[in-house]
Design a protein around this motif. Structure first.
Motif, PDB file in Angstrom:
ATOM      1  N   MET A   1       0.854  -1.178   0.000  1.00 27.06           N
ATOM      2  CA  MET A   1       0.000   0.000   0.000  1.00 27.06           C
ATOM      3  C   MET A   1       0.899   1.239   0.000  1.00 27.06           C
ATOM      4  N   THR A   2       0.535   2.213  -0.806  1.00 27.93           N
ATOM      5  CA  THR A   2       1.295   3.454  -0.866  1.00 27.93           C
ATOM      6  C   THR A   2       0.889   4.380   0.277  1.00 27.93           C
ATOM      7  N   THR A   3       1.665   5.424   0.480  1.00 29.31           N
ATOM      8  CA  THR A   3       1.319   6.421   1.498  1.00 29.31           C
ATOM      9  C   THR A   3      -0.045   7.026   1.199  1.00 29.31           C
ATOM     10  N   GLU A   4      -0.291   7.327  -0.071  1.00 29.95           N
ATOM     11  CA  GLU A   4      -1.580   7.904  -0.476  1.00 29.95           C
ATOM     12  C   GLU A   4      -2.728   6.947  -0.145  1.00 29.95           C
ATOM     13  N   GLU A   5      -2.534   5.674  -0.420  1.00 37.12           N
ATOM     14  CA  GLU A   5      -3.564   4.683  -0.118  1.00 37.12           C
ATOM     15  C   GLU A   5      -3.774   4.533   1.389  1.00 37.12           C
ATOM     16  N   CYS A   6      -2.687   4.676   2.149  1.00 37.21           N
ATOM     17  CA  CYS A   6      -2.812   4.643   3.617  1.00 37.21           C
ATOM     18  C   CYS A   6      -3.686   5.797   4.105  1.00 37.21           C
ATOM     19  N   PHE A   7      -3.457   6.974   3.554  1.00 34.97           N
ATOM     20  CA  PHE A   7      -4.276   8.117   3.953  1.00 34.97           C
ATOM     21  C   PHE A   7      -5.748   7.869   3.607  1.00 34.97           C
ATOM     22  N   GLU A   8      -6.004   7.326   2.414  1.00 32.30           N
ATOM     23  CA  GLU A   8      -7.393   7.070   2.032  1.00 32.30           C
ATOM     24  C   GLU A   8      -8.025   6.004   2.922  1.00 32.30           C
ATOM     25  N   ALA A   9      -7.252   4.987   3.277  1.00 32.51           N
ATOM     26  CA  ALA A   9      -7.760   3.957   4.191  1.00 32.51           C
ATOM     27  C   ALA A   9      -8.042   4.556   5.567  1.00 32.51           C
ATOM     28  N   ALA A  10      -7.214   5.499   5.983  1.00 32.08           N
ATOM     29  CA  ALA A  10      -7.435   6.184   7.264  1.00 32.08           C
ATOM     30  C   ALA A  10      -8.732   6.988   7.221  1.00 32.08           C
ATOM     31  N   THR A  68       6.872   0.975   6.745  1.00 27.66           N
ATOM     32  CA  THR A  68       5.950   1.763   7.573  1.00 27.66           C
ATOM     33  C   THR A  68       4.553   1.766   6.966  1.00 27.66           C
ATOM     34  N   ALA A  69       4.475   1.995   5.675  1.00 26.81           N
ATOM     35  CA  ALA A  69       3.166   2.004   4.993  1.00 26.81           C
ATOM     36  C   ALA A  69       2.488   0.650   5.129  1.00 26.81           C
ATOM     37  N   ASP A  70       3.248  -0.430   5.001  1.00 25.22           N
ATOM     38  CA  ASP A  70       2.666  -1.769   5.123  1.00 25.22           C
ATOM     39  C   ASP A  70       2.131  -2.018   6.533  1.00 25.22           C
ATOM     40  N   ARG A  71       2.885  -1.606   7.538  1.00 32.53           N
ATOM     41  CA  ARG A  71       2.447  -1.788   8.923  1.00 32.53           C
ATOM     42  C   ARG A  71       1.180  -0.981   9.202  1.00 32.53           C
ATOM     43  N   ILE A  72       1.165   0.257   8.740  1.00 32.50           N
ATOM     44  CA  ILE A  72      -0.017   1.106   8.932  1.00 32.50           C
ATOM     45  C   ILE A  72      -1.203   0.522   8.175  1.00 32.50           C
ATOM     46  N   ALA A  73      -0.950   0.014   6.978  1.00 29.98           N
ATOM     47  CA  ALA A  73      -2.029  -0.596   6.187  1.00 29.98           C
ATOM     48  C   ALA A  73      -2.635  -1.785   6.921  1.00 29.98           C
ATOM     49  N   ARG A  74      -1.799  -2.614   7.538  1.00 28.82           N
ATOM     50  CA  ARG A  74      -2.321  -3.756   8.303  1.00 28.82           C
ATOM     51  C   ARG A  74      -3.171  -3.271   9.472  1.00 28.82           C
ATOM     52  N   ASN A  75      -2.691  -2.247  10.166  1.00 31.33           N
ATOM     53  CA  ASN A  75      -3.460  -1.691  11.288  1.00 31.33           C
ATOM     54  C   ASN A  75      -4.799  -1.137  10.818  1.00 31.33           C
ATOM     55  N   LEU A  76      -4.781  -0.430   9.710  1.00 28.58           N
ATOM     56  CA  LEU A  76      -6.016   0.157   9.191  1.00 28.58           C
ATOM     57  C   LEU A  76      -6.994  -0.922   8.725  1.00 28.58           C
ATOM     58  N   GLU A  77      -6.465  -1.975   8.131  1.00 29.72           N
ATOM     59  CA  GLU A  77      -7.331  -3.081   7.708  1.00 29.72           C
ATOM     60  C   GLU A  77      -7.971  -3.747   8.926  1.00 29.72           C
ATOM     61  N   ALA A  78      -7.181  -3.943   9.979  1.00 34.58           N
ATOM     62  CA  ALA A  78      -7.726  -4.533  11.211  1.00 34.58           C
ATOM     63  C   ALA A  78      -8.789  -3.624  11.818  1.00 34.58           C
ATOM     64  N   MET A  79      -8.564  -2.310  11.790  1.00 39.05           N
ATOM     65  CA  MET A  79      -9.556  -1.356  12.319  1.00 39.05           C
ATOM     66  C   MET A  79     -10.832  -1.417  11.493  1.00 39.05           C
ATOM     67  N   SER A  80     -10.695  -1.461  10.195  1.00 40.16           N
ATOM     68  CA  SER A  80     -11.879  -1.532   9.331  1.00 40.16           C
ATOM     69  C   SER A  80     -12.688  -2.781   9.645  1.00 40.16           C
ATOM     70  N   THR A  81     -12.010  -3.906   9.803  1.00 34.80           N
ATOM     71  CA  THR A  81     -12.691  -5.160  10.123  1.00 34.80           C
ATOM     72  C   THR A  81     -13.415  -5.045  11.459  1.00 34.80           C
ATOM     73  N   GLU A  82     -12.743  -4.476  12.453  1.00 34.34           N
ATOM     74  CA  GLU A  82     -13.339  -4.306  13.784  1.00 34.34           C
ATOM     75  C   GLU A  82     -14.574  -3.409  13.727  1.00 34.34           C
ATOM     76  N   LEU A  83     -14.468  -2.301  13.015  1.00 34.83           N
ATOM     77  CA  LEU A  83     -15.584  -1.362  12.926  1.00 34.83           C
ATOM     78  C   LEU A  83     -16.742  -1.932  12.107  1.00 34.83           C
ATOM     79  N   LEU A  84     -16.429  -2.662  11.052  1.00 34.06           N
ATOM     80  CA  LEU A  84     -17.497  -3.289  10.269  1.00 34.06           C
ATOM     81  C   LEU A  84     -18.258  -4.317  11.106  1.00 34.06           C
ATOM     82  N   ALA A  85     -17.563  -5.009  11.993  1.00 30.06           N
ATOM     83  CA  ALA A  85     -18.234  -5.958  12.888  1.00 30.06           C
ATOM     84  C   ALA A  85     -19.180  -5.232  13.835  1.00 30.06           C
TER      85      ALA A  85
END
Length: 153
Positions: A1-10, A68-85
């Motif tokens: 995931m790029t930095t830009e994609e991380c921001f959009e995921a955030a 760093t982008a990959d780590r943040i992307a994993r965190n954001l994906e986990a947050m999305s999953t948690e919030l969707l639940a």
């Protein structure tokens, strides 16, 4: 995931958190104080999303190392999953005031958001990023405190 994609995921995570608060507010039909508190929290999440988008527009797209982008992307994906639940649980046709367990899950989600914001803060050398994510982390802590008070009353 790029930095830009991380921001959009955030931004998407902030919108999911907003949706959680809007959904919870809709459950407090007989408690206008809590309903308004939750609507206010939803508005703050929307403001977070706007601030992240604004910061993303001014950032160098190579601002973060790929690790760093990959780590943040994993965190954001986990947050999305948690919030969707949580969103799914709110849609499970329960009546009236949300169960305490659901509010506790939202508080845990605020903790996780705060951790992500703190991690981005620690990883960034850019002052704009530090200021934004420091403010977001502080607001996450305040949101959790507000929810704790709502649970206690």
């Amino acid at each position: 995931m790029t930095t830009e994609e991380c921001f959009e995921a955030a931004v998407q995570v902030e919108h999911l958190m907003r949706d959680v608060y809007v959904g919870l507010a809709g459950r407090y039909t007989r408690d206008p104080t809590r309903r308004e508190m939750l609507r206010h929290l939803a508005e703050e999440e929307e403001q977070h999303a706007h601030r992240i988008r604004l910061l993303a527009r001014t950032q160098d797209t190579a601002a973060w190392a790929q690790e760093t982008a990959d780590r943040i992307a994993r965190n954001l994906e986990a947050m999305s999953t948690e919030l969707l639940a949580i969103v799914h649980e709110m849609g499970d046709d329960f009546e009236g005031v949300p169960p305490d367990g659901l509010l506790r899950k939202v508080m845990e989600a605020e903790d996780h958001c705060s951790a992500i914001h703190a991690e981005v803060l620690a990883e960034s050398a850019e002052i704009d990023v530090q200021l934004l994510f420091s403010a977001l982390a502080r607001q996450d802590v305040r949101h959790k405190e507000i929810l704790e008070k709502a649970l206690a009353s």
